[in-house]
Design a protein around this motif. Structure first.
Motif, PDB file in Angstrom:
ATOM      1  N   ALA A 111       0.822  -1.214   0.000  1.00  0.00           N
ATOM      2  CA  ALA A 111       0.000   0.000   0.000  1.00  0.00           C
ATOM      3  C   ALA A 111       0.854   1.262   0.000  1.00  0.00           C
ATOM      4  CB  ALA A 111      -0.935   0.002   1.209  1.00  0.00           C
ATOM      5  N   PRO A 116      -3.707   3.816  -4.842  1.00  0.00           N
ATOM      6  CA  PRO A 116      -4.793   2.856  -5.095  1.00  0.00           C
ATOM      7  C   PRO A 116      -5.742   3.255  -6.223  1.00  0.00           C
ATOM      8  CG  PRO A 116      -5.209   4.116  -3.089  1.00  0.00           C
ATOM      9  CD  PRO A 116      -3.813   4.436  -3.516  1.00  0.00           C
ATOM     10  N   TYR A 117      -5.817   4.550  -6.551  1.00  0.00           N
ATOM     11  CA  TYR A 117      -6.773   4.997  -7.555  1.00  0.00           C
ATOM     12  C   TYR A 117      -6.158   5.100  -8.948  1.00  0.00           C
ATOM     13  CZ  TYR A 117      -4.393   9.272  -6.066  1.00  0.00           C
ATOM     14  OH  TYR A 117      -3.436  10.187  -5.705  1.00  0.00           O
ATOM     15  N   ARG A 159      -5.913  -1.593 -11.406  1.00  0.00           N
ATOM     16  CA  ARG A 159      -5.580  -0.879 -10.181  1.00  0.00           C
ATOM     17  C   ARG A 159      -5.046  -1.870  -9.149  1.00  0.00           C
ATOM     18  NH1 ARG A 159      -9.537   1.932 -12.654  1.00  0.00           N
ATOM     19  NH2 ARG A 159      -9.293   4.217 -12.702  1.00  0.00           N
ATOM     20  N   HIS A 161      -5.929  -3.036  -6.270  1.00  0.00           N
ATOM     21  CA  HIS A 161      -6.824  -4.031  -5.675  1.00  0.00           C
ATOM     22  C   HIS A 161      -7.225  -5.120  -6.670  1.00  0.00           C
ATOM     23  CE1 HIS A 161      -9.864  -1.443  -7.644  1.00  0.00           C
ATOM     24  NE2 HIS A 161     -10.644  -2.530  -7.640  1.00  0.00           N
ATOM     25  N   GLU A 162      -6.932  -4.901  -7.942  1.00  0.00           N
ATOM     26  CA  GLU A 162      -7.231  -5.901  -8.964  1.00  0.00           C
ATOM     27  C   GLU A 162      -6.023  -6.790  -9.277  1.00  0.00           C
ATOM     28  OE1 GLU A 162     -10.477  -3.530 -11.682  1.00  0.00           O
ATOM     29  OE2 GLU A 162      -8.370  -2.868 -11.825  1.00  0.00           O
ATOM     30  N   SER A 164      -2.702  -9.337  -7.728  1.00  0.00           N
ATOM     31  CA  SER A 164      -2.270 -10.174  -6.613  1.00  0.00           C
ATOM     32  C   SER A 164      -1.153  -9.480  -5.851  1.00  0.00           C
ATOM     33  CB  SER A 164      -1.785 -11.528  -7.132  1.00  0.00           C
ATOM     34  OG  SER A 164      -0.574 -11.360  -7.870  1.00  0.00           O
ATOM     35  N   GLN A 168       1.423  -6.747  -7.340  1.00  0.00           N
ATOM     36  CA  GLN A 168       1.560  -5.416  -6.740  1.00  0.00           C
ATOM     37  C   GLN A 168       3.027  -5.104  -6.438  1.00  0.00           C
ATOM     38  OE1 GLN A 168      -0.996  -4.769  -3.343  1.00  0.00           O
ATOM     39  NE2 GLN A 168      -2.757  -5.700  -4.353  1.00  0.00           N
TER      40      GLN A 168
END
Length: 334
Positions: A111, A116-117, A159, A161-162, A164, A168
């Motif tokens: 994170a 995230p956006y 993005r 959250h889509e 793994s 990421q």
């Protein structure tokens, strides 16, 4: 004395040919009036193009060292230089430029690496945009090339959250490489991943090292990662304690290749070294040791003088007649 000073002046500066130089590095933290020395005169040299690992127990000082090299913290004393930049005297503006252009950093927590956006492509292109100097199309093309190099082309429009956890973290590596830094630093990048995913993330670091020539320094507790690099440096009590060097050897008779590793104790510029704890425990070494200089080595021996003195006292007490009075043989009442 003049000749000695002149001979010292002819010597090259410590770490003159290294990309990363830590010279007697000290970092002291003060909390509630108590000072804690996280780094206690640490020495470290990293050559350009290396892929290496830093290991050590919690509190050993390895994360403090990484924060200093990343320009996120300032040393208390000593010297730290990366690509000729002095991290001790660097001002705020220069420190910002250093973090933008010279080093890339990958955090353990994904994170902290990605917005995230934004999509993966947008996240990678953002540092290029902040650095300036490239048109939008050039930034997009460079970002796509980085994602493809790290086998992330399929995540281009996803993005965080889509993706793994492994995807990421590889995207985070692409972000850290966006402005082609000389050094890529990673703090426990595989700490939250399973072994198979961690292997994929390490492969991304190896790709960056081999294809881009980026110097990579990884802080890790993952023994698998540490065993994959040619050089592993262990930090203990705020100093470099030991190094494991690995090399490939070929058998002259069979042509078979094998990986050979060897561990070395680190000798700092003051002549200090840390003996491995298990070695000292097995030989009962504590407080002081006996050194013997030989023609081609130095012998390090346990100090038995205390044991000899204890045996002498015990023998003397056993030989003394209880009727003799004190230990010097004086007659009772004398």
């Amino acid at each position: 004395m003049e000749r000695r000073a002149a001979s010292r002046g002819d010597r090259p500066a410590y770490g003159h040919d290294a990309l990363i130089v830590c010279d007697r590095l000290v970092r002291v933290f003060a909390t509630d009036g108590v000072e804690v020395q996280a780094l206690q005169g640490l020495d470290l040299l990293v050559a350009e193009g290396e892929l290496m690992a830093l290991v050590g127990a919690s509190g050993s000082g390895k994360s403090t060292l990484m924060n200093i090299l990343a320009g996120l913290d300032v040393p208390t004393a000593g010297a730290a230089r990366v690509d000729g930049r002095d991290l001790l005297t660097m001002g705020a503006r220069d420190r910002l430029a250093y973090r933008r252009d010279t080093v890339g950093f990958v955090w353990q927590q994904t994170a902290r690496n990605l917005l995230p956006y934004l999509t993966a492509l947008q996240n990678v292109a953002l540092p290029m945009r902040l650095a300036g100097g490239r048109r939008r199309a050039e930034r997009a093309r460079a970002a796509e090339e980085l994602l493809a190099m790290l086998s992330l082309g399929h995540c281009r429009d996803r993005r965080p959250h889509e993706m793994s956890g492994g995807e990421q973290q590889r995207a985070a590596i692409a972000v850290a490489l966006a402005n082609t830094p000389k050094v890529l630093l990673a703090d426990e990048p595989t700490g939250e991943l399973d072994s198979a995913t961690a292997e994929q993330v390490f492969a991304a670091f190896r790709t960056a090292n081999e294809e881009l020539g980026t110097t990579v320094v990884i802080v890790t507790h993952d023994r698998t990662v540490a065993d994959e690099v040619r050089r592993t440096v262990a930090i203990r009590d705020g100093r470099t304690a030991s190094e494991v060097l690995r090399r490939t050897e070929r058998d002259a008779a069979t042509g078979t290749e094998s990986l050979v590793s060897r561990e070395y104790a680190m000798l700092d510029r003051a002549g200090r070294l840390q003996l491995p704890t298990d070695h000292m425990t097995s030989l009962g070494m504590a407080h002081r040791v006996l050194l013997e200089l030989e023609s081609d080595h130095i012998g390090v021996w346990p100090d038995h003088t205390a044991d000899d003195a204890a045996r002498t006292r015990t023998t003397g007490e056993a030989d003394r007649d209880p009727q003799d009075g004190d230990a010097r043989g004086a007659a009772p009442g004398a």
